[in-house]
Design a protein around this motif. Structure first.
Motif, PDB file in Angstrom:
ATOM      1  N   ARG A 171       0.834  -1.200   0.000  1.00  0.00           N
ATOM      2  CA  ARG A 171       0.000   0.000   0.000  1.00  0.00           C
ATOM      3  C   ARG A 171       0.870   1.252   0.000  1.00  0.00           C
ATOM      4  O   ARG A 171       1.550   1.529   0.997  1.00  0.00           O
ATOM      5  N   PRO A 172       0.863   2.042  -1.075  1.00  0.00           N
ATOM      6  CA  PRO A 172       1.589   3.317  -1.036  1.00  0.00           C
ATOM      7  C   PRO A 172       1.008   4.224   0.042  1.00  0.00           C
ATOM      8  O   PRO A 172      -0.191   4.500   0.039  1.00  0.00           O
ATOM      9  N   LYS A 217       2.190  -2.528   8.041  1.00  0.00           N
ATOM     10  CA  LYS A 217       2.244  -2.686   9.495  1.00  0.00           C
ATOM     11  C   LYS A 217       1.454  -3.906   9.963  1.00  0.00           C
ATOM     12  O   LYS A 217       1.885  -4.644  10.858  1.00  0.00           O
ATOM     13  N   THR A 218       0.278  -4.104   9.361  1.00  0.00           N
ATOM     14  CA  THR A 218      -0.539  -5.261   9.743  1.00  0.00           C
ATOM     15  C   THR A 218       0.189  -6.561   9.430  1.00  0.00           C
ATOM     16  O   THR A 218       0.219  -7.492  10.244  1.00  0.00           O
ATOM     17  N   ARG A 230      12.657  -9.556  15.160  1.00  0.00           N
ATOM     18  CA  ARG A 230      13.206  -8.434  14.386  1.00  0.00           C
ATOM     19  C   ARG A 230      12.498  -8.264  13.043  1.00  0.00           C
ATOM     20  O   ARG A 230      13.128  -8.009  12.004  1.00  0.00           O
ATOM     21  N   ALA A 231      11.194  -8.394  13.046  1.00  0.00           N
ATOM     22  CA  ALA A 231      10.422  -8.230  11.809  1.00  0.00           C
ATOM     23  C   ALA A 231      10.402  -6.766  11.400  1.00  0.00           C
ATOM     24  O   ALA A 231      10.372  -5.857  12.235  1.00  0.00           O
ATOM     25  N   GLY A 232      10.428  -6.532  10.112  1.00  0.00           N
ATOM     26  CA  GLY A 232      10.361  -5.183   9.578  1.00  0.00           C
ATOM     27  C   GLY A 232      10.124  -5.238   8.086  1.00  0.00           C
ATOM     28  O   GLY A 232       9.910  -6.306   7.512  1.00  0.00           O
ATOM     29  N   LEU A 243       9.333  -5.258   0.884  1.00  0.00           N
ATOM     30  CA  LEU A 243      10.111  -6.433   1.256  1.00  0.00           C
ATOM     31  C   LEU A 243      10.051  -6.578   2.762  1.00  0.00           C
ATOM     32  O   LEU A 243      10.583  -5.749   3.514  1.00  0.00           O
ATOM     33  N   HIS A 244       9.365  -7.609   3.229  1.00  0.00           N
ATOM     34  CA  HIS A 244       9.243  -7.907   4.655  1.00  0.00           C
ATOM     35  C   HIS A 244      10.331  -8.897   5.058  1.00  0.00           C
ATOM     36  O   HIS A 244      10.712  -9.766   4.276  1.00  0.00           O
TER      37      HIS A 244
END
Length: 249
Positions: A171-172, A217-218, A230-232, A243-244
């Protein structure tokens, strides 16, 4: 409980067959359509993902929903270069995809010694616990019936310290870009699908599936809930894709 198929809510038992039908129809022109739809930008996203993964000699890497193997070939090339610089064994890259037609299209492009191919379900991988150094899924997780189950399965097959990467449309955050992206997605992409691949319906589904996928974020929270630390995420092209990442603790 229902599952999403584009903008429709369907019985979870129906979704795998519906998704398989989409990719059966688009397999032969999947890579061409990716180039046309993104003006080739998807290649930059994938190159950045492969560089972030940093494949090493001797590693076992799962390329889930790996389709025609364009990511697996990137991983093999980088691991081979690292091996040539400092020695070591070949990396092993396993492409797993639910769709046999996509696997067949990938194998038809040529076989490489580091890459193995298997038809399998992201929610029930045909692999033992803690068998892989890295797990990557690119533009595939939004097609899974039960995304939390697929994330837990990714965590199961990773060794402690294993890397998790997920490249997916997103999502931009900028409203102006989001409006432009929506207009392009809903008006142009299905038209291209009809003219180039002869299949408007499949590309309408693909656009709708992107809109039903959780925002950055979800989805980060879902990765953390599956047991990753350390998720981001990193946004690409203003959030058109993201890229998650996470680590198997």
């Amino acid at each position: 409980m229902s599952a999403t198929f584009g903008f429709r809510d369907v019985d979870p038992r129906e979704k795998p067959g519906l998704v398989r039908g989409v990719f059966d129809r688009v397999a032969s022109r999947y890579d061409l359509m990716n180039d046309v739809m993104s003006a080739g930008v998807h290649r930059l996203w994938k190159d950045a993902t492969a560089a972030r993964l940093n494949p090493q000699p001797g590693e076992t890497i799962i390329d889930c929903a790996g389709g025609t193997g364009d990511m697996a070939r990137r991983f093999a090339d980088l691991a081979r270069r690292a091996r040539d610089r400092r020695g070591g064994e070949d990396a092993r890259i396993l492409v797993v995809d639910y769709n046999a037609e996509m696997i067949a299209a990938g194998r038809a492009r040529g076989l490489e010694p580091e890459i193995d191919w298997a038809v399998g379900d992201a929610q029930r991988l045909p692999l033992p616990d803690a068998c892989a150094n890295a797990y990557v899924i690119s533009f595939g997780i939004r097609n899974v019936t039960d995304i939390p189950a697929a994330l837990r399965e990714a965590r199961r097959v990773l060794k402690p310290g294993g890397r998790f990467l997920c490249l997916e449309f997103s999502r931009p955050p900028a409203p102006a870009l989001a409006r432009l992206y929506d207009a392009y997605s809903f008006k142009v992409i299905p038209f291209m699908g009809e003219r180039i691949a002869g299949d408007r319906e499949s590309y309408q589904y693909l656009v709708e599936s992107i809109r039903r996928f959780p925002d950055q974020k979800t989805f980060q929270g879902m990765i953390e809930a599956a047991g990753f630390s350390r998720a981001g995420y990193t946004n690409f092209t203003g959030g058109v894709a993201a890229l998650h990442h996470g680590w198997a603790a």
